[in-house]
Design a protein around this motif. Sequence first.
Motif, PDB file in Angstrom:
ATOM      1  N   GLU A 243       0.834  -1.206   0.000  1.00 20.20           N
ATOM      2  CA  GLU A 243       0.000   0.000   0.000  1.00 20.20           C
ATOM      3  C   GLU A 243       0.871   1.259   0.000  1.00 20.20           C
ATOM      4  OE1 GLU A 243      -2.887  -0.275   3.129  1.00 20.20           O
ATOM      5  OE2 GLU A 243      -4.123  -1.672   1.978  1.00 20.20           O
ATOM      6  N   THR A 244       1.678   1.356  -1.043  1.00 20.20           N
ATOM      7  CA  THR A 244       2.506   2.531  -1.272  1.00 20.20           C
ATOM      8  C   THR A 244       2.336   2.974  -2.721  1.00 20.20           C
ATOM      9  OG1 THR A 244       4.423   1.168  -1.881  1.00 20.20           O
ATOM     10  CG2 THR A 244       4.223   1.836   0.439  1.00 20.20           C
ATOM     11  N   VAL A 245       2.663   4.236  -2.965  1.00 19.27           N
ATOM     12  CA  VAL A 245       2.641   4.790  -4.317  1.00 19.27           C
ATOM     13  C   VAL A 245       4.004   5.401  -4.592  1.00 19.27           C
ATOM     14  CG1 VAL A 245       1.698   6.604  -5.790  1.00 19.27           C
ATOM     15  CG2 VAL A 245       0.171   5.207  -4.425  1.00 19.27           C
ATOM     16  N   SER A 246       4.563   5.050  -5.749  1.00 18.07           N
ATOM     17  CA  SER A 246       5.844   5.615  -6.171  1.00 18.07           C
ATOM     18  C   SER A 246       5.626   6.418  -7.443  1.00 18.07           C
ATOM     19  CB  SER A 246       6.871   4.513  -6.424  1.00 18.07           C
ATOM     20  OG  SER A 246       7.103   3.757  -5.248  1.00 18.07           O
ATOM     21  N   MET A 247       6.292   7.570  -7.530  1.00 18.52           N
ATOM     22  CA  MET A 247       6.178   8.427  -8.708  1.00 18.52           C
ATOM     23  C   MET A 247       7.562   8.866  -9.151  1.00 18.52           C
ATOM     24  SD  MET A 247       2.837  10.884  -8.115  1.00 18.52           S
ATOM     25  CE  MET A 247       3.391  11.556  -6.558  1.00 18.52           C
ATOM     26  N   VAL A 248       7.758   8.904 -10.466  1.00 21.53           N
ATOM     27  CA  VAL A 248       8.997   9.425 -11.020  1.00 21.53           C
ATOM     28  C   VAL A 248       8.648  10.293 -12.216  1.00 21.53           C
ATOM     29  CG1 VAL A 248       9.365   7.417 -12.536  1.00 21.53           C
ATOM     30  CG2 VAL A 248      11.306   8.852 -11.863  1.00 21.53           C
ATOM     31  N   SER A 249       9.297  11.456 -12.303  1.00 22.49           N
ATOM     32  CA  SER A 249       9.077  12.390 -13.411  1.00 22.49           C
ATOM     33  C   SER A 249      10.185  12.240 -14.428  1.00 22.49           C
ATOM     34  CB  SER A 249       9.020  13.831 -12.897  1.00 22.49           C
ATOM     35  OG  SER A 249       7.891  14.027 -12.078  1.00 22.49           O
ATOM     36  N   VAL A 250       9.789  12.228 -15.703  1.00 18.29           N
ATOM     37  CA  VAL A 250      10.728  12.062 -16.802  1.00 18.29           C
ATOM     38  C   VAL A 250      10.919  13.421 -17.473  1.00 18.29           C
ATOM     39  CG1 VAL A 250      11.190  10.866 -18.976  1.00 18.29           C
ATOM     40  CG2 VAL A 250       9.948   9.697 -17.129  1.00 18.29           C
ATOM     41  N   PRO A 251      12.163  13.885 -17.654  1.00 16.62           N
ATOM     42  CA  PRO A 251      12.368  15.195 -18.294  1.00 16.62           C
ATOM     43  C   PRO A 251      11.917  15.178 -19.748  1.00 16.62           C
ATOM     44  CG  PRO A 251      14.460  14.058 -17.962  1.00 16.62           C
ATOM     45  CD  PRO A 251      13.428  13.264 -17.232  1.00 16.62           C
ATOM     46  N   ARG A 252      11.300  16.237 -20.159  1.00 19.28           N
ATOM     47  CA  ARG A 252      10.720  16.314 -21.495  1.00 19.28           C
ATOM     48  C   ARG A 252      11.774  16.369 -22.593  1.00 19.28           C
ATOM     49  NH1 ARG A 252       8.639  22.557 -22.253  1.00 19.28           N
ATOM     50  NH2 ARG A 252      10.558  23.586 -21.602  1.00 19.28           N
ATOM     51  N   ASP A 253      12.992  16.851 -22.282  1.00 21.48           N
ATOM     52  CA  ASP A 253      14.047  16.999 -23.280  1.00 21.48           C
ATOM     53  C   ASP A 253      14.959  15.782 -23.359  1.00 21.48           C
ATOM     54  OD1 ASP A 253      13.120  19.509 -23.939  1.00 21.48           O
ATOM     55  OD2 ASP A 253      14.461  20.550 -22.562  1.00 21.48           O
ATOM     56  N   MET A 254      14.578  14.674 -22.716  1.00 28.93           N
ATOM     57  CA  MET A 254      15.407  13.476 -22.776  1.00 28.93           C
ATOM     58  C   MET A 254      15.410  12.923 -24.203  1.00 28.93           C
ATOM     59  SD  MET A 254      15.077   9.860 -20.728  1.00 28.93           S
ATOM     60  CE  MET A 254      15.270  10.590 -19.109  1.00 28.93           C
ATOM     61  N   VAL A 255      16.568  12.529 -24.689  1.00 32.34           N
ATOM     62  CA  VAL A 255      16.713  11.992 -26.044  1.00 32.34           C
ATOM     63  C   VAL A 255      17.296  10.587 -25.965  1.00 32.34           C
ATOM     64  CG1 VAL A 255      16.994  14.270 -27.082  1.00 32.34           C
ATOM     65  CG2 VAL A 255      19.016  13.018 -26.288  1.00 32.34           C
ATOM     66  N   ASP A 256      17.328   9.921 -27.122  1.00 35.32           N
ATOM     67  CA  ASP A 256      17.921   8.585 -27.250  1.00 35.32           C
ATOM     68  C   ASP A 256      17.299   7.600 -26.263  1.00 35.32           C
ATOM     69  OD1 ASP A 256      19.584   9.716 -29.158  1.00 35.32           O
ATOM     70  OD2 ASP A 256      21.196  10.129 -27.727  1.00 35.32           O
ATOM     71  N   VAL A 257      15.986   7.650 -26.154  1.00 35.50           N
ATOM     72  CA  VAL A 257      15.269   6.754 -25.243  1.00 35.50           C
ATOM     73  C   VAL A 257      15.020   5.434 -25.957  1.00 35.50           C
ATOM     74  CG1 VAL A 257      13.155   6.412 -23.922  1.00 35.50           C
ATOM     75  CG2 VAL A 257      14.208   8.679 -24.037  1.00 35.50           C
ATOM     76  N   PRO A 258      15.310   4.309 -25.321  1.00 38.84           N
ATOM     77  CA  PRO A 258      15.076   3.017 -25.974  1.00 38.84           C
ATOM     78  C   PRO A 258      13.581   2.739 -26.128  1.00 38.84           C
ATOM     79  CG  PRO A 258      15.740   2.694 -23.699  1.00 38.84           C
ATOM     80  CD  PRO A 258      15.909   4.157 -23.980  1.00 38.84           C
ATOM     81  N   LEU A 259      13.221   2.135 -27.249  1.00 33.60           N
ATOM     82  CA  LEU A 259      11.842   1.744 -27.495  1.00 33.60           C
ATOM     83  C   LEU A 259      11.649   0.276 -27.123  1.00 33.60           C
ATOM     84  CD1 LEU A 259      11.197   3.524 -30.922  1.00 33.60           C
ATOM     85  CD2 LEU A 259      10.650   4.341 -28.619  1.00 33.60           C
ATOM     86  N   ALA A 260      10.395  -0.115 -27.027  1.00 37.19           N
ATOM     87  CA  ALA A 260      10.096  -1.474 -26.600  1.00 37.19           C
ATOM     88  C   ALA A 260      10.541  -2.512 -27.624  1.00 37.19           C
ATOM     89  CB  ALA A 260       8.595  -1.613 -26.332  1.00 37.19           C
ATOM     90  N   ASP A 261      10.678  -2.124 -28.897  1.00 38.71           N
ATOM     91  CA  ASP A 261      11.066  -3.084 -29.932  1.00 38.71           C
ATOM     92  C   ASP A 261      12.570  -3.115 -30.160  1.00 38.71           C
ATOM     93  OD1 ASP A 261      11.504  -0.671 -31.146  1.00 38.71           O
ATOM     94  OD2 ASP A 261      10.052  -0.948 -32.762  1.00 38.71           O
ATOM     95  N   GLY A 262      13.343  -2.458 -29.317  1.00 35.73           N
ATOM     96  CA  GLY A 262      14.795  -2.486 -29.428  1.00 35.73           C
ATOM     97  C   GLY A 262      15.378  -1.298 -30.140  1.00 35.73           C
ATOM     98  N   ARG A 263      14.578  -0.515 -30.841  1.00 37.55           N
ATOM     99  CA  ARG A 263      15.094   0.669 -31.498  1.00 37.55           C
ATOM    100  C   ARG A 263      15.274   1.794 -30.481  1.00 37.55           C
ATOM    101  NH1 ARG A 263      10.926   1.781 -36.230  1.00 37.55           N
ATOM    102  NH2 ARG A 263       9.501   1.283 -34.510  1.00 37.55           N
TER     103      ARG A 263
END
Length: 540
Positions: A243-263
């Motif tokens: 019974e806990t909640v965790s939150m993380v914010s992702v910066p909008r200018d992040m680049v080179d993020v991996p995709l689910a299909d490996g790209r």
Amino acid sequence: MSNEGTGPVRPVRPGRDQARRIRGGRGGDGSSGRTVAGRRYVPALLDALFPGLGHLVAGRHRRAATFAVPVLVGIGILLLVFATTSMARLAATLFDPAVIWALLALQAAFLVWRLAAVGSSLWDAELPRPGRAEAIPIAAILLVAVIAPQAYAGYATEVARETADEIFAQPSPTAFAGPLPSAEPDPSFLAPSSPSASVSPSPSPTPLIPRVNVLLVGVDAGVGRNTYLTDTMIVASLDPVSETVSMVSVPRDMVDVPLADGRKFKGKINGLVSYARHHPRQFPGGDGTGFDVLRGALGELLGLDIKYHAAVNLQGFVNVINELGGINVYVARAFCDPSYDEYGFSRGFSITKGRHKLNGQQALAYARVRKPAGESDFTRAARQQEVLSGIRDRMVSGGFIDDPIGLLRALSKTITTNVPRKVLPDMAEAMTRIGREDTFRAVISSPLVSSGFDARGSIQKPNIKRITALSAALFPETGTAPAEKYRVGKGAGGKATTGGIGGCGAAPKPKPKPTARPTAKPTPKPTAKPTPKPTATPEP
């Protein structure tokens, strides 16, 4: 005495004549009429309030039991439900179509039952039949006391049904902001997968009760814009075991993020949704909304299975908080942004340290400002998480009760989500038991990302290894508490205040009135001297 000349004797009709006498006919003092009114209208009004109550007052006990017992049984069931279910769960249940239609059917049945109870008092067999003069009061009782309240309840239920249909509707890709250009591939934003990259992440052992992960998105789209940028991205994860909640914010200018299909997506992450919509052929098997691609990318980055999302627009955000009556937040550091001039602010926005109660415009400014000294996209992300906690606190404390219809209308214009309606009550129930002290928050910032600048503009390059470590500490296996250093805690105590909020820009100086120029005195023109006439030369 003889009856000759007086005409035929009219037979006595006890029922009709008695009814006339009861009505207080000609020659009466009106007391009988008032008695009928008391025996007819007062029980009818009481039956409108509660079926059977008017019959009980009038002494018709058997008929009172007939109308009252079913209603009492229904009230008992409702009280049992209210006693064993939280208000948040009940409110979330209203989004279930089956529940909404069942409520509409019950309201129709209750309306018929109330009309039957009121009608049996108005047209009681022991009373004379109502005359034409009584049509107006009878109609008023039926309309004001019976139909109008029931119509309002039906209207509120219908609003809930329409709101649910709008919030949980999945629009087609052509319904999004901005035109859809050619679906030809754009190789400048996608990097091919490496030979060792798998099509999907390797599955990890699934716990018996998994986490519920939701991507919360704030969309920067509006009039005059043909883009759809997800400038706010917060991954919230509910652990139903601990019974806990965790939150993380992702910066909008992040680049080179991996995709689910490996790209790898080489552009800024806040443009991935828009890119996926404009190039659907690059994402075969997608639903066309782009949110599935973003969920997969952030899930790959954090090692989470993110199935759900909720998108919020800015103006609707303001309306929702106003309908809730404001939210309480704790401001860790005072700041002032003289350049902020949106949504009701014309001379900047400033706020002092401490606990504050914010209305919709103030909460939006608090969540958007990033230009003051010491503030940035990362500190803004932390403030956005605090605003979410404030909304949660207000909802749990019953803020939706103040104006349920207004809140439903605001929600329908604010949020779209793919969270299944049947999952929502369980999530709402869990959230009522999770307070601020059970919330863990983090922002992906330096050294998890490093700043840079290239052809893509100002960018944030991710350190995948460090982000993975953060995710492991913030989103452990269900039943295990996250790392203590990310715990929010109760925050600073004290009573929230609305003071200490306002503008901070310099007030426009009034334009000075032009000084009247003194009128120059006219210079006197010099008087021309008369030219002397030549003297005539005398003749010799």
